[in-house]
Design a protein around this motif. Structure first.
Motif, PDB file in Angstrom:
ATOM      1  N   LEU A 193      11.322 109.239  73.502  1.00 59.31           N
ATOM      2  CA  LEU A 193      12.499 108.664  73.082  1.00 59.31           C
ATOM      3  C   LEU A 193      13.850 109.707  72.129  1.00 59.31           C
ATOM      4  N   HIS A 194      13.234 111.009  72.073  1.00 55.31           N
ATOM      5  CA  HIS A 194      14.400 111.786  71.470  1.00 55.31           C
ATOM      6  C   HIS A 194      14.775 112.794  72.157  1.00 55.31           C
ATOM      7  N   ASP A 195      15.945 113.297  72.101  1.00 53.52           N
ATOM      8  CA  ASP A 195      16.505 114.546  72.475  1.00 53.52           C
ATOM      9  C   ASP A 195      15.961 115.717  71.791  1.00 53.52           C
TER      10      ASP A 195
ATOM     11  N   ASN B 108      17.409 109.554  72.547  1.00 55.28           N
ATOM     12  CA  ASN B 108      18.038 109.806  73.764  1.00 55.28           C
ATOM     13  C   ASN B 108      18.241 108.515  74.400  1.00 55.28           C
ATOM     14  N   ARG B 109      18.735 108.605  75.764  1.00 54.61           N
ATOM     15  CA  ARG B 109      19.319 107.240  76.199  1.00 54.61           C
ATOM     16  C   ARG B 109      18.499 106.171  76.093  1.00 54.61           C
ATOM     17  N   HIS B 110      17.161 106.426  76.539  1.00 49.98           N
ATOM     18  CA  HIS B 110      16.002 105.279  76.412  1.00 49.98           C
ATOM     19  C   HIS B 110      16.072 104.673  75.181  1.00 49.98           C
ATOM     20  N   LEU B 111      15.774 105.306  74.106  1.00 55.17           N
ATOM     21  CA  LEU B 111      15.719 104.510  72.632  1.00 55.17           C
ATOM     22  C   LEU B 111      17.273 103.918  72.474  1.00 55.17           C
ATOM     23  N   LEU B 112      18.285 104.740  72.936  1.00 59.69           N
ATOM     24  CA  LEU B 112      19.647 103.815  72.741  1.00 59.69           C
ATOM     25  C   LEU B 112      19.334 102.773  73.611  1.00 59.69           C
ATOM     26  N   GLY B 113      19.125 102.768  74.525  1.00 62.26           N
ATOM     27  CA  GLY B 113      19.134 101.566  75.235  1.00 62.26           C
ATOM     28  C   GLY B 113      18.321 100.322  74.781  1.00 62.26           C
ATOM     29  N   ASP B 114      17.434 100.778  74.189  1.00 64.42           N
ATOM     30  CA  ASP B 114      16.201  99.732  73.428  1.00 64.42           C
ATOM     31  C   ASP B 114      17.272  99.060  72.202  1.00 64.42           C
ATOM     32  N   ARG B 115      17.977  99.951  71.508  1.00 65.75           N
ATOM     33  CA  ARG B 115      18.721  99.462  70.484  1.00 65.75           C
ATOM     34  C   ARG B 115      19.902  98.558  70.704  1.00 65.75           C
ATOM     35  N   ILE B 116      20.570  99.089  71.819  1.00 65.78           N
ATOM     36  CA  ILE B 116      21.618  98.373  72.458  1.00 65.78           C
ATOM     37  C   ILE B 116      21.235  96.907  72.656  1.00 65.78           C
ATOM     38  N   ASP B 117      20.061  96.702  73.532  1.00 66.80           N
ATOM     39  CA  ASP B 117      19.534  95.505  73.923  1.00 66.80           C
ATOM     40  C   ASP B 117      19.105  94.522  72.377  1.00 66.80           C
ATOM     41  N   GLN B 118      18.686  95.367  71.665  1.00 68.21           N
ATOM     42  CA  GLN B 118      18.337  94.505  70.533  1.00 68.21           C
ATOM     43  C   GLN B 118      19.797  93.871  69.638  1.00 68.21           C
TER      44      GLN B 118
ATOM     45  N   ASP C 138      26.987 116.982  77.135  1.00 65.15           N
ATOM     46  CA  ASP C 138      28.058 116.870  75.914  1.00 65.15           C
ATOM     47  C   ASP C 138      28.404 115.642  75.463  1.00 65.15           C
ATOM     48  N   GLU C 139      27.677 114.466  76.006  1.00 66.55           N
ATOM     49  CA  GLU C 139      28.013 113.049  75.784  1.00 66.55           C
ATOM     50  C   GLU C 139      26.980 112.647  74.665  1.00 66.55           C
ATOM     51  N   PHE C 140      27.822 112.049  73.709  1.00 69.30           N
ATOM     52  CA  PHE C 140      27.179 111.415  72.604  1.00 69.30           C
ATOM     53  C   PHE C 140      27.316 109.795  72.361  1.00 69.30           C
ATOM     54  N   VAL C 141      26.634 109.035  72.495  1.00 67.33           N
ATOM     55  CA  VAL C 141      27.052 107.442  72.039  1.00 67.33           C
ATOM     56  C   VAL C 141      26.577 107.196  70.534  1.00 67.33           C
ATOM     57  N   ILE C 142      27.412 106.439  69.922  1.00 62.95           N
ATOM     58  CA  ILE C 142      27.258 105.924  68.488  1.00 62.95           C
ATOM     59  C   ILE C 142      27.117 104.014  68.921  1.00 62.95           C
ATOM     60  N   LEU C 143      25.877 103.714  68.131  1.00 62.52           N
ATOM     61  CA  LEU C 143      26.037 102.113  68.113  1.00 62.52           C
ATOM     62  C   LEU C 143      26.305 101.895  66.608  1.00 62.52           C
ATOM     63  N   THR C 144      27.066 101.050  66.454  1.00 56.21           N
ATOM     64  CA  THR C 144      27.122 100.635  64.943  1.00 56.21           C
ATOM     65  C   THR C 144      27.209  99.147  65.098  1.00 56.21           C
ATOM     66  N   GLU C 145      26.802  98.546  63.915  1.00 52.42           N
ATOM     67  CA  GLU C 145      26.298  97.150  64.008  1.00 52.42           C
ATOM     68  C   GLU C 145      27.054  96.558  62.741  1.00 52.42           C
ATOM     69  N   ASP C 146      26.932  94.926  62.537  1.00 53.04           N
ATOM     70  CA  ASP C 146      27.374  94.446  61.433  1.00 53.04           C
ATOM     71  C   ASP C 146      28.961  94.875  60.934  1.00 53.04           C
ATOM     72  N   LEU C 147      29.723  94.663  61.928  1.00 50.71           N
ATOM     73  CA  LEU C 147      31.033  95.085  61.701  1.00 50.71           C
ATOM     74  C   LEU C 147      31.812  93.671  61.244  1.00 50.71           C
TER      75      LEU C 147
ATOM     76  N   ALA D 126      25.769  93.106  79.315  1.00 48.37           N
ATOM     77  CA  ALA D 126      24.490  93.444  79.509  1.00 48.37           C
ATOM     78  C   ALA D 126      24.797  95.031  79.305  1.00 48.37           C
ATOM     79  N   ARG D 127      23.717  95.548  78.918  1.00 45.94           N
ATOM     80  CA  ARG D 127      23.701  97.024  78.291  1.00 45.94           C
ATOM     81  C   ARG D 127      24.636  97.954  79.262  1.00 45.94           C
ATOM     82  N   ASP D 128      24.167  98.080  80.715  1.00 47.30           N
ATOM     83  CA  ASP D 128      24.607  98.717  81.438  1.00 47.30           C
ATOM     84  C   ASP D 128      26.325  98.508  81.541  1.00 47.30           C
ATOM     85  N   GLU D 129      26.670  97.274  81.479  1.00 45.25           N
ATOM     86  CA  GLU D 129      27.915  96.943  81.285  1.00 45.25           C
ATOM     87  C   GLU D 129      28.926  97.700  80.282  1.00 45.25           C
ATOM     88  N   LEU D 130      28.213  97.691  79.234  1.00 51.32           N
ATOM     89  CA  LEU D 130      28.767  97.867  77.880  1.00 51.32           C
ATOM     90  C   LEU D 130      29.020  99.539  77.911  1.00 51.32           C
ATOM     91  N   LEU D 131      27.843 100.183  78.673  1.00 51.94           N
ATOM     92  CA  LEU D 131      27.952 101.677  78.701  1.00 51.94           C
ATOM     93  C   LEU D 131      29.169 101.997  79.737  1.00 51.94           C
TER      94      LEU D 131
END
Length: 562
Positions: free
Chosen positions: A143-145, A152-162, A223-232, A276-281
């Motif tokens: 779950l981590h790089d 990593n992208r697997h844990l990120l995917g789970d958090r995006i789904d949440q 060299d790609e990073f994705v940030i998920l920020t919530e409660d905006l 959906a998650r893939d659409e967002l990414l």
């Protein structure tokens, strides 16, 4: 053997230690097995308390429990404890106590050696602990790089789904930021992957520093990073975060003797619960590419037009792959290059063209950047070189000594087989490399000067010439003229267009021509469209010209046959 002898035989050969123990711990009687188990002769325990033999860590609870066994109402249970052996090691015993009928001053103690059981249990516990730690490490690694410690992208995917589920349930607003480091490959190529890895680790640390505890930053890959920020509160919060990201990356990074400056191209998309998650990414990735196309070091907020453009890019890439695999729709056109003084054709430039299945033509400046992003340029180059070799064969049949130039992009020059493939294709056709000119841009040189030199060397040694294309539009033109020593210098069409009406541009051309003459480099003016331009360039001393005045690009068979 009478009853007494039988009992004595059993006690003498018992594996367990059986004894009558007084309250002070001395043994009125003890079986010979004590010597087999502990190494002590039975006589030892008649004068020495068994409590002296117990491990200090076990002594207090065992003493308390033992004294309590003299109470007839006590609940008796087996106890395990360590007892000293005569050799200085410790044995684990499990003792059971029972009352001696008619005796109130002693109890009967039966103890068996359970050392092997305890040690086996301890080993099993250690193995279980090691297994548990191994499972935890495996779960963490899944779950981590491992380089940056980020999700990593697997844990990120789970958090995006949440986040999507929360947005659906509560209406809360979240956003994704897709960050791609600009020109990171240059760092890896120039300084090595170790420095590149250190740089990624520092970038990860900086990204974490500008986020809230509830935000997630993940290494998506490379060299790609994705940030998920919530409660905006609103969409502007996401843009404000993108601004902070670019601020924290702006400070120079010092690694060993190197000072590096990092920028990123970022795409921003809002999570509203509908996608959906893939659409967002995919949307965030499309917005990131828009930032790169806009000049890098910035961010773009996604809109539906970007999705359409991303879809178009995907279809173009797919169709181009098919065309490169089958050759369908692809062609190489030739444009003449002439001696300005005599107007005689002395060579041609090869230009790739692509006709789509519906009959429309796709402009090279539309599909070539997509080919470069998709890693297809070496295949494009292979097709062009193969066509150039065939064109040279046709010129030889027509008794023409004209040469053909082809453009080699930076991505082609970086391919390890660039020179070998070109040489092999020329050999198959049976034409000499000295009738080939390779055109490179200043941008290609700037990306990797040493690599470009190495890629061109085998062809130059066989007689191929080199032209620097679009001269004057790059950054380090004069420095690379002396380093690469090209045979030809192609003056960009933007200067040609202004040669008549703008004296300042004419002065630049004049200076370039004088420099080229000093270095014995032949000059070619691109984009000549009028006789007036051709005359002026001839007067200034330019030797060769290319443009619609002398001929537009056309199919190879038509140009050579004509």
């Amino acid at each position: 053997m009478d009853h007494g002898e039988t009992l004595e035989f059993i006690l003498d050969n018992s594996a367990d230690i059986i004894m009558l123990v007084a309250a002070d711990g001395t043994a009125e009687y003890i079986t010979p097995s004590v010597e087999r188990v502990l190494g002590w002769p039975p006589s030892t325990f008649r004068t020495r308390s068994t409590f002296d033999m117990i491990h200090p860590e076990d002594l207090a609870p065992i003493t308390e429990a033992f004294i309590g066994t003299f109470d007839p109402a006590a609940v008796l249970r087996p106890d395990r404890f360590r007892t000293a052996r005569s050799d200085g090691t410790w044995a684990w015993l499990e003792a059971r106590v029972s009352y001696a009928a008619g005796r109130s001053d002693v109890v009967i103690v039966s103890a068996r050696d359970v050392t092997d059981e305890v040690e086996a249990a301890e080993r099993a516990a250690v193995n279980e602990e090691e297994r548990r730690h191994a499972e935890e490490r495996l779960a963490y690694a899944s779950l981590h790089d491992l380089l940056t410690g980020l999700p990593n992208r697997h844990l990120l995917g789970d958090r995006i789904d949440q986040a999507i589920r929360r947005a659906n349930r509560t209406g809360t607003r979240s956003a994704l930021l897709f960050c791609d480091l600009d020109r990171f490959k240059v760092v890896n190529d120039a300084l090595g992957h170790t420095v590149g890895d250190q740089l990624l680790t520092i970038v990860a640390r900086r990204l974490r520093s500008c986020l809230r505890e509830t935000d997630t930053v993940a290494r998506f890959g490379g060299d790609e990073f994705v940030i998920l920020t919530e409660d905006l509160a609103d969409d502007d919060d996401a843009s404000a975060l993108a601004h902070r990201v670019h601020e924290v990356l702006a400070d120079p990074i010092h690694l060993d003797s190197h000072t590096l400056y990092v920028t990123a191209s970022t795409g921003v998309v809002t999570v509203d619960g509908e996608q959906a998650r893939d659409e967002l990414l995919s949307d965030a990735d499309a917005a990131m590419y828009a930032s790169k196309e806009a000049g890098r070091d910035g961010w773009t907020v996604f809109n539906t037009e970007l999705r359409r453009r991303a879809s178009d890019r995907l279809h173009i890439e797919s169709d181009l792959r098919h065309a490169l695999a089958t050759g369908a729709g692809l062609a190489v056109h030739l444009q003449p290059e002439v001696a300005l003084a005599s107007r005689a054709t002395i060579g041609f430039e090869a230009l790739i063209r692509w006709t789509l299945p519906d009959g429309t033509n796709m402009a090279p400046d539309r599909f070539l950047p997509i080919a470069a992003d998709a890693g297809l340029m070496h295949l494009v180059g292979r097709y062009v070189v193969s066509s150039v070799a065939e064109g040279l064969r046709q010129l030889r049949v027509a008794n023409s000594r004209s040469w053909i130039a082809f453009n080699a992009a930076a991505e082609e020059l970086q391919h390890p087989d660039f020179a070998k493939q070109a040489i092999d294709m020329l050999d198959v056709i049976g034409v000499d490399a000295n009738r080939v000119c390779i055109e490179i841009t200043e941008h290609s040189i700037l990306k990797d000067p040493a690599g470009v030199e190495a890629a061109l060397r085998p062809l130059r040694e066989l007689g191929a010439s080199v032209a620097i294309d679009d001269f004057g539009t790059g950054y380090s033109s004069l420095a690379y003229l002396t380093r690469f020593r090209p045979e030809y210098l192609k003056i960009d069409r933007s200067f040609t267009a202004a040669v008549i009406d703008q004296p300042s541009e004419r002065a630049v051309i004049d200076a370039v021509l004088q420099l080229a003459d000093t270095l014995s480099v032949t000059t070619v003016a691109e984009g000549i469209e009028t006789e007036e331009q051709a005359q002026m360039l001839t007067e200034l001393g330019c030797q060769l010209g290319q443009g619609w005045l002398f001929g537009r690009p056309g199919p190879m068979a038509h140009i050579i046959g004509g």
